[in-house]
Scaffold this motif. Structure first.
Motif, PDB file in Angstrom:
ATOM      1  N   LEU A 144     -18.066 -19.426 -10.506  1.00  0.00           N
ATOM      2  CA  LEU A 144     -16.638 -19.160 -10.722  1.00  0.00           C
ATOM      3  C   LEU A 144     -16.363 -18.542 -12.089  1.00  0.00           C
ATOM      4  CD1 LEU A 144     -15.255 -22.524  -9.278  1.00  0.00           C
ATOM      5  CD2 LEU A 144     -15.363 -20.307  -8.114  1.00  0.00           C
ATOM      6  N   GLY A 145     -17.399 -18.394 -12.888  1.00  0.00           N
ATOM      7  CA  GLY A 145     -17.234 -17.831 -14.223  1.00  0.00           C
ATOM      8  C   GLY A 145     -18.594 -17.532 -14.824  1.00  0.00           C
ATOM      9  N   SER A 154     -26.419 -17.946 -12.100  1.00  0.00           N
ATOM     10  CA  SER A 154     -25.000 -17.613 -11.938  1.00  0.00           C
ATOM     11  C   SER A 154     -24.811 -16.432 -10.989  1.00  0.00           C
ATOM     12  CB  SER A 154     -24.388 -17.291 -13.308  1.00  0.00           C
ATOM     13  OG  SER A 154     -23.004 -17.057 -13.205  1.00  0.00           O
ATOM     14  N   THR A 155     -25.703 -15.458 -11.053  1.00  0.00           N
ATOM     15  CA  THR A 155     -25.626 -14.300 -10.160  1.00  0.00           C
ATOM     16  C   THR A 155     -25.665 -14.738  -8.700  1.00  0.00           C
ATOM     17  OG1 THR A 155     -26.664 -12.816 -11.766  1.00  0.00           O
ATOM     18  CG2 THR A 155     -26.799 -12.172  -9.449  1.00  0.00           C
ATOM     19  N   THR A 156     -26.607 -15.606  -8.375  1.00  0.00           N
ATOM     20  CA  THR A 156     -26.731 -16.062  -6.981  1.00  0.00           C
ATOM     21  C   THR A 156     -25.512 -16.863  -6.562  1.00  0.00           C
ATOM     22  OG1 THR A 156     -27.955 -18.094  -7.594  1.00  0.00           O
ATOM     23  CG2 THR A 156     -29.256 -16.113  -7.118  1.00  0.00           C
ATOM     24  N   LYS A 157     -24.984 -17.660  -7.481  1.00  0.00           N
ATOM     25  CA  LYS A 157     -23.849 -18.511  -7.137  1.00  0.00           C
ATOM     26  C   LYS A 157     -22.549 -17.715  -6.994  1.00  0.00           C
ATOM     27  CE  LYS A 157     -26.311 -22.224  -6.899  1.00  0.00           C
ATOM     28  NZ  LYS A 157     -26.595 -22.814  -5.566  1.00  0.00           N
ATOM     29  N   HIS A 158     -22.372 -16.684  -7.811  1.00  0.00           N
ATOM     30  CA  HIS A 158     -21.225 -15.789  -7.636  1.00  0.00           C
ATOM     31  C   HIS A 158     -21.301 -15.110  -6.269  1.00  0.00           C
ATOM     32  CE1 HIS A 158     -18.792 -15.411 -11.369  1.00  0.00           C
ATOM     33  NE2 HIS A 158     -19.859 -15.949 -11.932  1.00  0.00           N
ATOM     34  N   ALA A 159     -22.498 -14.690  -5.889  1.00  0.00           N
ATOM     35  CA  ALA A 159     -22.679 -14.026  -4.598  1.00  0.00           C
ATOM     36  C   ALA A 159     -22.327 -14.959  -3.447  1.00  0.00           C
ATOM     37  CB  ALA A 159     -24.120 -13.537  -4.455  1.00  0.00           C
ATOM     38  N   MET A 243     -11.001 -24.333 -15.956  1.00  0.00           N
ATOM     39  CA  MET A 243     -11.601 -23.006 -15.967  1.00  0.00           C
ATOM     40  C   MET A 243     -10.550 -21.924 -15.797  1.00  0.00           C
ATOM     41  SD  MET A 243     -15.052 -23.716 -13.760  1.00  0.00           S
ATOM     42  CE  MET A 243     -15.650 -22.042 -13.871  1.00  0.00           C
ATOM     43  N   ASP A 244      -9.623 -22.137 -14.864  1.00  0.00           N
ATOM     44  CA  ASP A 244      -8.569 -21.149 -14.622  1.00  0.00           C
ATOM     45  C   ASP A 244      -7.720 -20.941 -15.880  1.00  0.00           C
ATOM     46  OD1 ASP A 244      -9.402 -20.795 -12.059  1.00  0.00           O
ATOM     47  OD2 ASP A 244      -7.872 -22.069 -11.141  1.00  0.00           O
ATOM     48  N   VAL A 245      -7.372 -22.040 -16.535  1.00  0.00           N
ATOM     49  CA  VAL A 245      -6.540 -21.952 -17.738  1.00  0.00           C
ATOM     50  C   VAL A 245      -7.293 -21.239 -18.864  1.00  0.00           C
ATOM     51  CG1 VAL A 245      -5.479 -23.289 -19.596  1.00  0.00           C
ATOM     52  CG2 VAL A 245      -5.097 -23.953 -17.215  1.00  0.00           C
ATOM     53  N   VAL A 246      -8.546 -21.666 -19.092  1.00  0.00           N
ATOM     54  CA  VAL A 246      -9.325 -21.095 -20.198  1.00  0.00           C
ATOM     55  C   VAL A 246      -9.600 -19.612 -19.965  1.00  0.00           C
ATOM     56  CG1 VAL A 246     -11.574 -21.154 -21.349  1.00  0.00           C
ATOM     57  CG2 VAL A 246     -10.375 -23.285 -20.884  1.00  0.00           C
ATOM     58  N   PHE A 247     -10.014 -19.252 -18.737  1.00  0.00           N
ATOM     59  CA  PHE A 247     -10.371 -17.862 -18.464  1.00  0.00           C
ATOM     60  C   PHE A 247      -9.156 -16.942 -18.497  1.00  0.00           C
ATOM     61  CE2 PHE A 247     -14.173 -19.288 -15.653  1.00  0.00           C
ATOM     62  CZ  PHE A 247     -14.831 -19.717 -16.793  1.00  0.00           C
TER      63      PHE A 247
END
Length: 271
Positions: A144-145, A154-159, A243-247
């Motif tokens: 998610l980030g 992270s690449t695999t998890k974003h996918a 995460m939503d707030v920080v990003f």
């Protein structure tokens, strides 16, 4: 035809997968424990079948499409139904991209991404024919980030998030539900079993375990509750909101945090 609902859980022998198996059995779902680890799989099978027949272990290598297709197809042919498919198997990997080889990439992509694609492709086809079912693909908060020093993971998890949230809407017309599970810091063996490339894994694990850890059992309950609500993304809400707030609202704070991750992680470098 078995009257109980039937679930397949890949990576079902330990950590989140094991907790999900137990949670499903507590809800009277018959579980297929699918994992490459036969020894521990048989032990879990015996534990879940202590009082009555609740589960069966099946050896599965998720990076082998023919094996995945064989297992899922056989389960459906035997029980004449497949209610839940948890594509949960995965590995972790730490390391900076300039230290990684193509073989390192292949190792993690084969399991974390192709394993999900294989299971989803076969399970979706079966569920479309039967007109019902729920596919749940395990991603991560790292999907998610950004996740520096574990970019391959992270690449695999974003996918996985992209695949699953897209299919969530494609599948609606056919009566099929699709969700992605995005755990945060969960106390599982994945940290200790992770591949560490030019990094002191013990130092990295020690740093990670300073985080407040959720138990696999807690995560499993959150996962099943999210499944019942047909959420596209199932994530412990405090972390998701943070995460939503920080990003979105505080991008400068987000950049500071990511740079701090890099700085701390690089202290664990071996060379």
């Amino acid at each position: 035809m078995i009257m109980r609902k039937v679930a397949i859980v890949t990576g079902g022998v330990s950590g989140i997968g094991k907790a999900i198996c137990k949670e499903l059995v507590s809800r009277h779902v018959f579980v297929i424990i699918a994992d490459i680890n036969e020894h521990d799989g048989r032990l879990l099978e015996a534990e879940l079948n202590k009082d009555t027949s609740n589960a069966r272990f099946v050896e599965l290598n998720v990076s082998d499409f023919e094996n995945v297709e064989h297992v899922i197809t056989n389960v459906h042919e035997e029980f004449q139904r497949l209610d839940y498919l948890f594509n949960n198997a995965g590995i972790a990997m730490y390391g900076e991209i300039y230290d990684m080889s193509i073989d390192d990439w292949k190792d993690i992509v084969d399991i974390n991404l192709w394993g999900i694609v294989y299971g989803t492709q076969v399970g979706y086809r079966i569920m479309k024919k039967q007109g019902f079912g729920h596919i749940i693909n395990t991603s991560s908060a790292a999907g998610l980030g950004p996740s520096p020093i574990s970019a391959a993971y992270s690449t695999t998890k974003h996918a996985v998030v992209g695949l699953t949230t897209s299919l969530h809407y494609e599948a609606e017309e056919f009566g099929i539900k699709v969700s992605t599970l995005c755990p945060t810091f969960v106390d599982t063996p994945i940290f200790d079993k992770a591949t560490a490339i030019n990094i002191d894994k013990s130092a990295m694990s020690k740093q990670l375990k300073k985080q407040k850890m959720m138990s696999p059992q807690q995560l499993a309950k959150i996962a099943i509750a999210g499944v019942h609500k047909n959420k596209p993304i199932i994530c412990p809400m405090p972390m998701r909101k943070t995460m939503d707030v920080v990003f979105t609202i505080f991008p400068s704070l987000h950049r500071t945090l990511m740079r701090m991750v890099c700085k701390v992680s690089r202290k664990a470098r071996l060379t």
